[in-house]
Design a protein around this motif. Structure first.
Motif, PDB file in Angstrom:
ATOM      1  N   GLN A 120      -6.826  -4.531  -0.861  1.00 33.82           N
ATOM      2  CA  GLN A 120      -5.653  -3.851  -0.333  1.00 33.82           C
ATOM      3  C   GLN A 120      -4.966  -4.699   0.730  1.00 33.82           C
ATOM      4  OE1 GLN A 120      -4.432  -0.314  -1.167  1.00 33.82           O
ATOM      5  NE2 GLN A 120      -2.780  -1.648  -0.485  1.00 33.82           N
ATOM      6  N   ARG A 121      -5.781  -5.331   1.596  1.00 38.70           N
ATOM      7  CA  ARG A 121      -5.220  -6.186   2.645  1.00 38.70           C
ATOM      8  C   ARG A 121      -4.444  -7.340   2.036  1.00 38.70           C
ATOM      9  NH1 ARG A 121      -5.730 -10.784   4.925  1.00 38.70           N
ATOM     10  NH2 ARG A 121      -7.462 -11.442   3.586  1.00 38.70           N
ATOM     11  N   GLN A 122      -5.029  -7.995   1.045  1.00 41.27           N
ATOM     12  CA  GLN A 122      -4.365  -9.122   0.408  1.00 41.27           C
ATOM     13  C   GLN A 122      -3.121  -8.676  -0.368  1.00 41.27           C
ATOM     14  OE1 GLN A 122      -6.847 -11.858  -1.814  1.00 41.27           O
ATOM     15  NE2 GLN A 122      -8.581 -11.594  -0.426  1.00 41.27           N
ATOM     16  N   LEU A 123      -3.202  -7.522  -1.008  1.00 40.81           N
ATOM     17  CA  LEU A 123      -2.053  -7.021  -1.767  1.00 40.81           C
ATOM     18  C   LEU A 123      -0.895  -6.690  -0.835  1.00 40.81           C
ATOM     19  CD1 LEU A 123      -0.907  -6.190  -4.535  1.00 40.81           C
ATOM     20  CD2 LEU A 123      -1.888  -3.916  -4.157  1.00 40.81           C
ATOM     21  N   ASP A 124      -1.181  -6.085   0.312  1.00 41.49           N
ATOM     22  CA  ASP A 124      -0.138  -5.776   1.298  1.00 41.49           C
ATOM     23  C   ASP A 124       0.521  -7.062   1.797  1.00 41.49           C
ATOM     24  OD1 ASP A 124      -0.686  -3.097   1.066  1.00 41.49           O
ATOM     25  OD2 ASP A 124      -1.937  -2.993   2.859  1.00 41.49           O
ATOM     26  N   GLU A 125      -0.298  -8.068   2.031  1.00 41.92           N
ATOM     27  CA  GLU A 125       0.212  -9.354   2.512  1.00 41.92           C
ATOM     28  C   GLU A 125       1.084 -10.003   1.446  1.00 41.92           C
ATOM     29  OE1 GLU A 125      -2.278 -13.206   3.093  1.00 41.92           O
ATOM     30  OE2 GLU A 125      -2.384 -12.130   5.007  1.00 41.92           O
ATOM     31  N   TRP A 126       0.621  -9.950   0.203  1.00 39.89           N
ATOM     32  CA  TRP A 126       1.387 -10.511  -0.923  1.00 39.89           C
ATOM     33  C   TRP A 126       2.729  -9.811  -1.062  1.00 39.89           C
ATOM     34  CZ3 TRP A 126       2.940  -7.728  -5.259  1.00 39.89           C
ATOM     35  CH2 TRP A 126       3.514  -8.468  -6.288  1.00 39.89           C
ATOM     36  N   ALA A 127       2.722  -8.485  -0.955  1.00 37.84           N
ATOM     37  CA  ALA A 127       3.957  -7.713  -1.103  1.00 37.84           C
ATOM     38  C   ALA A 127       4.962  -8.090  -0.024  1.00 37.84           C
ATOM     39  CB  ALA A 127       3.647  -6.216  -1.042  1.00 37.84           C
ATOM     40  N   GLU A 128       4.491  -8.298   1.199  1.00 35.33           N
ATOM     41  CA  GLU A 128       5.387  -8.668   2.294  1.00 35.33           C
ATOM     42  C   GLU A 128       5.980 -10.055   2.076  1.00 35.33           C
ATOM     43  OE1 GLU A 128       5.328  -9.070   7.200  1.00 35.33           O
ATOM     44  OE2 GLU A 128       3.580  -8.290   6.123  1.00 35.33           O
ATOM     45  N   ILE A 129       5.153 -11.001   1.650  1.00 37.37           N
ATOM     46  CA  ILE A 129       5.612 -12.376   1.416  1.00 37.37           C
ATOM     47  C   ILE A 129       6.645 -12.417   0.288  1.00 37.37           C
ATOM     48  CG2 ILE A 129       4.901 -14.655   0.552  1.00 37.37           C
ATOM     49  CD1 ILE A 129       2.245 -14.240   2.023  1.00 37.37           C
ATOM     50  N   ASN A 130       6.430 -11.592  -0.738  1.00 37.40           N
ATOM     51  CA  ASN A 130       7.270 -11.655  -1.937  1.00 37.40           C
ATOM     52  C   ASN A 130       8.369 -10.592  -1.969  1.00 37.40           C
ATOM     53  OD1 ASN A 130       5.949 -13.750  -3.972  1.00 37.40           O
ATOM     54  ND2 ASN A 130       4.281 -12.682  -2.936  1.00 37.40           N
ATOM     55  N   GLY A 131       8.501  -9.856  -0.884  1.00 35.97           N
ATOM     56  CA  GLY A 131       9.576  -8.873  -0.805  1.00 35.97           C
ATOM     57  C   GLY A 131       9.441  -7.715  -1.770  1.00 35.97           C
ATOM     58  N   VAL A 132       8.196  -7.348  -2.120  1.00 37.87           N
ATOM     59  CA  VAL A 132       7.951  -6.204  -2.994  1.00 37.87           C
ATOM     60  C   VAL A 132       7.851  -4.957  -2.118  1.00 37.87           C
ATOM     61  CG1 VAL A 132       6.433  -5.176  -4.719  1.00 37.87           C
ATOM     62  CG2 VAL A 132       6.745  -7.661  -4.655  1.00 37.87           C
ATOM     63  N   GLU A 133       8.781  -4.059  -2.276  1.00 45.46           N
ATOM     64  CA  GLU A 133       8.876  -2.911  -1.372  1.00 45.46           C
ATOM     65  C   GLU A 133       8.028  -1.745  -1.846  1.00 45.46           C
ATOM     66  OE1 GLU A 133      12.921  -1.862  -0.845  1.00 45.46           O
ATOM     67  OE2 GLU A 133      13.488  -3.778   0.068  1.00 45.46           O
ATOM     68  N   LYS A 134       7.474  -1.045  -0.870  1.00 49.89           N
ATOM     69  CA  LYS A 134       6.785   0.211  -1.145  1.00 49.89           C
ATOM     70  C   LYS A 134       7.765   1.353  -0.931  1.00 49.89           C
ATOM     71  CE  LYS A 134       2.138  -1.276   0.243  1.00 49.89           C
ATOM     72  NZ  LYS A 134       0.954  -0.902   1.044  1.00 49.89           N
ATOM     73  N   GLU A 135       7.453   2.506  -1.523  1.00 52.30           N
ATOM     74  CA  GLU A 135       8.334   3.665  -1.376  1.00 52.30           C
ATOM     75  C   GLU A 135       8.246   4.244   0.037  1.00 52.30           C
ATOM     76  OE1 GLU A 135       7.349   6.460  -4.384  1.00 52.30           O
ATOM     77  OE2 GLU A 135       7.846   5.084  -6.034  1.00 52.30           O
TER      78      GLU A 135
END
Length: 508
Positions: free
Chosen positions: A493-508
């Motif tokens: 989860q930590r790595q996925l959150d970091e990946w999402a932030e780096i790649n601009g993948v937004e959460k709802e």
């Protein structure tokens, strides 16, 4: 002498040569460039060492084909090649040795679970600038969306091969029984639907145990995936290929437990091969003996034709899980440029040929025209007269391994339009919200090993219906937690959150 043995001898003699060269004085300057008669500077021909695995034995004519590849590569990019083909059973161990000893290695196949560890150990070149300067054919063939699946921390370290980039799942059935019992395959949309078909076949064929798995020692659930595994199944997964990027424990999902209950019910009704968890008899043998009717199957365009050929009888498919593209699908086979390479630009130029040059791709995939294959049409090939699958001198039977499979000839008997259909399959597949995320398990390697051991003990029995669910399942969950699965999920989860932030993948 085998190709790989000669390779290691060359490495040894090269080391001796370097020592002698260093000890001697000479007025001759060693350059990477030479001058022609007019005084113009020409680039010296480079030699690339290229490594990849083989799955069905090393072709007898590998050196002959390597010579032709070198001729073509020299003509196109002033390069020759030295191919190191290794059995898949030894491939990763040999790559690890070469990467740690700094032996000459310029281009290599990267297997799915090796990308993150190799990047974390600094064993691969970053490819972004090299790709943009020397790999436009790759960019055009793969596309930015699928290239993202082999990025780590926003940087390109590998190139996925172009093939089926997605997968759907379901069941493969013998057409003999489909026709015999007038089964409407199009109406099989769920496991419950398939259960009714299995019961009907069992009722009419009482000596048959109708269903097994695709591979010996593999569970039925292995080819009925319904989540994004986020690189592996040793910890958290992403339900519905989205779930607002919230990682959960697959083995505690209600949908997973429901599937286990269905499989247990099927097993107790005699709808699943009763020794499935221990038998070494393959689905091919069971089907030919009339002991089964169906098996679970990962799907892609052409899978019915492929299975019909392999089973030597007509097969039909029922898809119950539509196609989805995840990082695991896209990044199952990749090419990368090791840090060992002193000529990464030239390595990229050659790799680019495998993604854009039909002549080069089919040479490395199928061998020499007229000797290893002959054309039936512009798209279709077959064996030359007197050549069979048993005596052919060059056949890896792995065109999906060598770059852009959409450049490949189609062997006679296959659908000539298979690559157009596969391209459409890729484009129409649902894309996981986490497509491009690669989990690095190094921070929790101890827990991953412990969880893997628990899974090895319980999973095959549970996912084939062989074990009593009521008594064994709670024990399985308890053992997973003791092994540290929750720590793995937290790290993922930590790595996925970091990946999402780096790649601009937004959460709802």
């Amino acid at each position: 002498m085998k190709k790989k043995e000669r390779f290691f001898l060359r490495v040894f003699f090269l080391a001796v040569f370097i020592v002698l060269l260093t000890a001697c004085s000479s007025d001759t300057e060693s350059n990477e460039q030479v001058s022609d008669e007019d005084g113009e500077v020409n680039e010296e021909t480079e030699t690339l060492t290229i490594a990849f695995p083989y799955f069905y034995g090393e072709p007898e004519d590998l050196e002959k084909v390597e010579t032709e590849i070198s001729k073509l590569a020299e003509e196109k990019i002033n390069t020759t090649v030295d191919i190191l083909a290794l059995s898949i059973s030894a491939y990763q161990q040999q790559m690890n040795l070469m990467l740690t000893s700094d032996e000459k290695l310029d281009l290599m196949v990267i297997l799915a679970d090796q990308l993150s560890p190799q990047v974390s150990r600094g064993q691969l070149h970053e490819l972004d600038n090299n790709l943009s300067e020397n790999g436009q054919g790759i960019i055009d063939a793969v596309g930015e969306e699928f290239l993202a699946a082999t990025k780590i921390n926003g940087k390109q370290y590998a190139i996925p091969t172009v093939r089926d980039m997605a997968a759907s799942y379901g069941f493969m059935m013998s057409k003999e029984y489909v026709d015999k019992y007038d089964i409407d395959v199009d109406q099989i949309k769920t496991m419950e639907d398939m259960g009714e078909v299995l019961r009907m076949v069992k009722e009419n064929e009482p000596n048959m145990e109708p269903l097994t798995s695709t591979t010996v020692g593999e569970s039925i659930m292995e080819t009925l995936r319904f989540v994004d595994p986020l690189s592996d199944f040793n910890g958290g997964v992403l339900p519905n290929y989205d779930n607002d990027l919230q990682v959960v424990n697959l083995y505690e999902m209600p949908e997973y437990v429901e599937r286990l209950e269905i499989l247990r019910e099927w097993y107790q009704e005699g709808l699943i091969v009763q020794d499935i968890a221990t038998s070494q008899t393959t689905k091919d043998e069971l089907l030919k003996a009339g002991k089964i009717f169906a098996f679970s199957q990962g799907m892609k365009p052409g899978i019915e034709t492929q299975n019909s050929r392999d089973m030597n009888q007509d097969m039909v498919a029922a898809e119950i899980i539509p196609p989805v593209a995840t990082t695991s699908n896209v990044a199952s086979i990749m090419w990368g440029i090791p840090r060992n390479s002193k000529i990464p630009e030239k390595a990229m130029e050659f790799l680019n040929l495998l993604y854009m040059d039909k002549e080069m791709f089919n040479l490395i995939s199928w061998g020499i025209e007229g000797e290893h294959y002959v054309k039936v049409s512009d798209k279709v090939i077959t064996y030359p007269e007197g050549v069979t699958s048993e005596n052919i001198g060059y056949s890896f039977n792995s065109s999906w391994l060598f770059g852009n499979q959409f450049l490949s000839y189609v062997f006679e008997g296959e659908d000539p339009d298979i690559w157009e259909e596969t391209k459409e399959f890729n484009e129409e597949a649902t894309k996981s919200k986490a497509l491009g995320f690669n989990f690095n398990s190094d921070p929790v390697r101890t827990e991953v090993a412990a969880v893997s051991n628990v899974k090895e003990q319980y999973l095959l029995g549970l996912e084939t219906g062989s074990l009593d669910l009521e008594s064994v399942y709670p024990e399985f969950i308890e053992r997973l937690k003791e092994a540290g699965i929750e720590k793995i999920i937290e790290e993922k989860q930590r790595q996925l959150d970091e990946w999402a932030e780096i790649n601009g993948v937004e959460k709802e």
